[in-house]
Scaffold this active site. Sequence first.
Site, short mmCIF file in Angstrom:
data_model
loop_
_atom_site.label_atom_id
_atom_site.label_comp_id
_atom_site.label_asym_id
_atom_site.label_seq_id
_atom_site.Cartn_x
_atom_site.Cartn_y
_atom_site.Cartn_z
N THR A 10 65.75 139.30 28.51
CA THR A 10 67.07 139.71 29.37
C THR A 10 67.50 138.46 30.25
O THR A 10 68.85 138.17 30.00
CB THR A 10 66.58 140.80 30.12
OG1 THR A 10 66.12 141.72 29.33
CG2 THR A 10 67.95 141.25 31.04
N LEU A 11 66.93 138.02 30.90
CA LEU A 11 67.49 136.78 31.75
C LEU A 11 66.84 135.32 31.47
O LEU A 11 65.70 135.44 31.35
CB LEU A 11 67.31 137.10 33.31
CG LEU A 11 68.13 138.27 33.89
CD1 LEU A 11 67.69 138.44 35.48
CD2 LEU A 11 69.53 137.66 33.79
N TYR A 92 43.45 137.27 23.04
CA TYR A 92 44.12 137.58 21.86
C TYR A 92 43.42 137.27 20.49
O TYR A 92 42.72 136.01 20.52
CB TYR A 92 45.65 136.95 21.82
CG TYR A 92 46.56 138.13 22.16
CD1 TYR A 92 46.32 139.18 23.07
CD2 TYR A 92 47.77 138.13 21.52
CE1 TYR A 92 47.00 140.20 23.37
CE2 TYR A 92 48.85 139.15 22.03
CZ TYR A 92 48.45 140.08 22.66
OH TYR A 92 49.28 141.04 23.03
N GLY A 99 52.44 136.40 24.34
CA GLY A 99 53.76 135.82 25.10
C GLY A 99 53.58 134.69 26.31
O GLY A 99 52.45 134.86 26.90
N VAL A 100 54.05 133.58 26.02
CA VAL A 100 53.65 132.63 27.13
C VAL A 100 53.66 133.01 28.47
O VAL A 100 53.12 132.50 29.28
CB VAL A 100 54.38 131.25 26.36
CG1 VAL A 100 55.73 131.36 26.84
CG2 VAL A 100 53.64 129.99 26.94
N ASP A 101 55.02 133.78 28.64
CA ASP A 101 55.14 134.26 30.13
C ASP A 101 53.72 134.99 30.60
O ASP A 101 53.37 134.60 31.81
CB ASP A 101 56.42 134.75 30.24
CG ASP A 101 56.49 136.18 29.36
OD1 ASP A 101 55.53 136.46 28.44
OD2 ASP A 101 57.09 137.05 29.74
N SER A 123 61.98 142.38 30.98
CA SER A 123 62.55 143.28 29.54
C SER A 123 61.49 144.36 29.46
O SER A 123 61.79 145.59 28.91
CB SER A 123 62.92 142.51 28.67
OG SER A 123 63.48 141.34 28.90
N THR A 177 72.10 163.90 35.67
CA THR A 177 71.50 163.13 34.55
C THR A 177 71.04 161.73 35.06
O THR A 177 69.95 161.27 34.45
CB THR A 177 72.64 162.96 33.40
OG1 THR A 177 73.02 164.48 33.12
CG2 THR A 177 71.89 161.98 32.34
N1 LIG Z 1 70.41 138.75 38.73
C1 LIG Z 1 70.15 139.75 38.05
N2 LIG Z 1 71.03 140.43 36.92
C2 LIG Z 1 70.72 141.32 36.22
N3 LIG Z 1 69.39 142.06 36.49
C3 LIG Z 1 68.47 141.46 36.89
C4 LIG Z 1 68.80 140.40 38.03
N4 LIG Z 1 67.83 140.09 38.76
C5 LIG Z 1 66.86 140.85 38.38
N5 LIG Z 1 67.35 141.94 37.47
C6 LIG Z 1 66.59 142.99 36.98
O1 LIG Z 1 65.41 142.30 36.00
C7 LIG Z 1 65.45 142.45 34.73
C8 LIG Z 1 65.40 141.24 34.19
O2 LIG Z 1 63.73 140.67 34.60
P1 LIG Z 1 63.10 139.31 34.23
O3 LIG Z 1 61.82 139.31 34.60
O4 LIG Z 1 64.19 138.33 34.42
O5 LIG Z 1 63.31 139.74 32.58
P2 LIG Z 1 62.91 138.79 31.26
O6 LIG Z 1 61.90 137.75 31.70
O7 LIG Z 1 62.36 139.68 30.46
O8 LIG Z 1 64.34 138.12 30.98
C9 LIG Z 1 66.70 143.11 34.51
O9 LIG Z 1 66.49 144.13 33.35
C10 LIG Z 1 67.33 143.78 35.75
O10 LIG Z 1 66.57 145.02 35.63
C1 LIG Z 2 56.12 141.18 25.65
C2 LIG Z 2 57.24 140.14 25.89
C3 LIG Z 2 58.42 140.33 25.27
C4 LIG Z 2 57.67 140.16 27.52
O1 LIG Z 2 58.61 139.36 27.88
P1 LIG Z 2 59.62 139.37 28.74
O2 LIG Z 2 59.50 140.79 29.23
O3 LIG Z 2 59.51 138.58 29.89
O4 LIG Z 2 61.17 139.21 28.22
C5 LIG Z 2 56.70 138.63 25.91
O5 LIG Z 2 55.54 138.44 26.46
C6 LIG Z 2 56.40 138.38 24.35
O6 LIG Z 2 57.38 138.00 23.61
N1 LIG Z 2 55.13 138.49 23.83
C7 LIG Z 2 54.73 138.30 22.61
C8 LIG Z 2 54.08 139.56 21.92
C9 LIG Z 2 52.65 139.66 22.84
O7 LIG Z 2 52.59 139.19 24.01
O8 LIG Z 2 51.70 140.51 22.12
K LIG Z 3 59.31 137.89 32.14
#
Ligand SMILES: Nc1ncnc2c1ncn2[C@@H]1O[C@H](COP(=O)(O)OP(=O)(O)O)[C@@H](O)[C@H]1O
Ligand SMILES: CC(C)(COP(=O)(O)O)[C@@H](O)C(=O)NCCC(=O)O
Ligand SMILES: [K+]
Length: 279
Positions: A10-11, A92, A99-101, A123, A177
């Site tokens: 997402t970000l 794993y 996922g590397v995060d 996300s 809602t």
């Molecule tokens: N600056 C921002 N703009 C929009 N959403 C944000 C922001 N900071 C945090 N969020 C929230 O955090 C979520 C994304 O978290 P993040 O851990 O960055 O996701 P990912 O690593 O999966 O991209 C968004 O869906 C939203 O709910």
């Molecule tokens: C599950 C995730 C999408 C989470 O990533 P994020 O929410 O940080 O975008 C990421 O860790 C990923 O792509 N994993 C690969 C599949 C797995 O971890 O099994």
């Molecule tokens: K993340």
Amino acid sequence: MILDLDIGNTLSKWRLKDRRTSSIRARGAMWTRDEWRSGADIPDLDIVEVIRISNVARQDVLEDTVRLLKRRVGDIHVAHSTAEALGIRNGYETPERLGVDRWLGVLSGYQLTGGCCTVDCGSAITMDAVLPNGQHLGGYIIPGLRLMKESLKLGTRKVVIDPEEEVLHALSPGTNTGDAVNHGVFMAAISAINRLYMELCDSQNMTLPLLITGGDAPLISRGLRLPHACWPDMVYAGLEALFPLTVEEKRGVLAGMPEVMAPADLAEMRKALAFTRML
Ligand SMILES: Nc1ncnc2c1ncn2[C@@H]1O[C@H](COP(=O)(O)OP(=O)(O)O)[C@@H](O)[C@H]1O
Ligand SMILES: CC(C)(COP(=O)(O)O)[C@@H](O)C(=O)NCCC(=O)O
Ligand SMILES: [K+]
């Protein structure tokens, strides 16, 4: 300067860290749901000597990014999930598929606690566990808060709400809602984290410190009663553990390490678990 990139679904977050003093000088985030505007909003690369990247977005996004950055910065480290790193064994079946995060959060979480449960509220909401002996157990993936709301929008005619709308995620029954969705989605996330964490501690016969990170961590943390610590830079800290560059990082001091809360009492948790299992 060190530029750390955490490219999510997402970000995409970035952070500038002073290589000499280890202080964080700037940070930013940009929307990557649709496409990654390579180079947009990234700080001036002239002051950057080295880059560290965590990427879970599309591989071609990463390749574009590295190609663009390589023109300006020679030293780039891209993190990958491996079978083993820093004394931690990846649980794993196919380690590089983790996922590397998630992997980076396990590495930094272990360095801080010597064994913990990590939750990344992005996300997706992911949960992982790594035991004191360094064994990563694997974990769980559920849709994040925003994705749960968007799935309702996708699959129904009338449950269309604005996921941007910042509402109080309370636990009371929704009387419109928007509240019905926001309270329901919030409760689903909290209940899943509580139950999965208690099952993990019960099965391992130990209470593991609980670390939370990700963009929605502040929201989720407000709903979690379990003792836990929020570590916004936990994924970045995994980059620091894997590619230590500053004096502090080489001493194992990772940015923004939180106070680790004493975990809940196992016997108490087992009582609560017995009750939830009856539900
Ligand atoms: N600056 C921002 N703009 C929009 N959403 C944000 C922001 N900071 C945090 N969020 C929230 O955090 C979520 C994304 O978290 P993040 O851990 O960055 O996701 P990912 O690593 O999966 O991209 C968004 O869906 C939203 O709910
Ligand atoms: C599950 C995730 C999408 C989470 O990533 P994020 O929410 O940080 O975008 C990421 O860790 C990923 O792509 N994993 C690969 C599949 C797995 O971890 O099994
Ligand atoms: K993340």
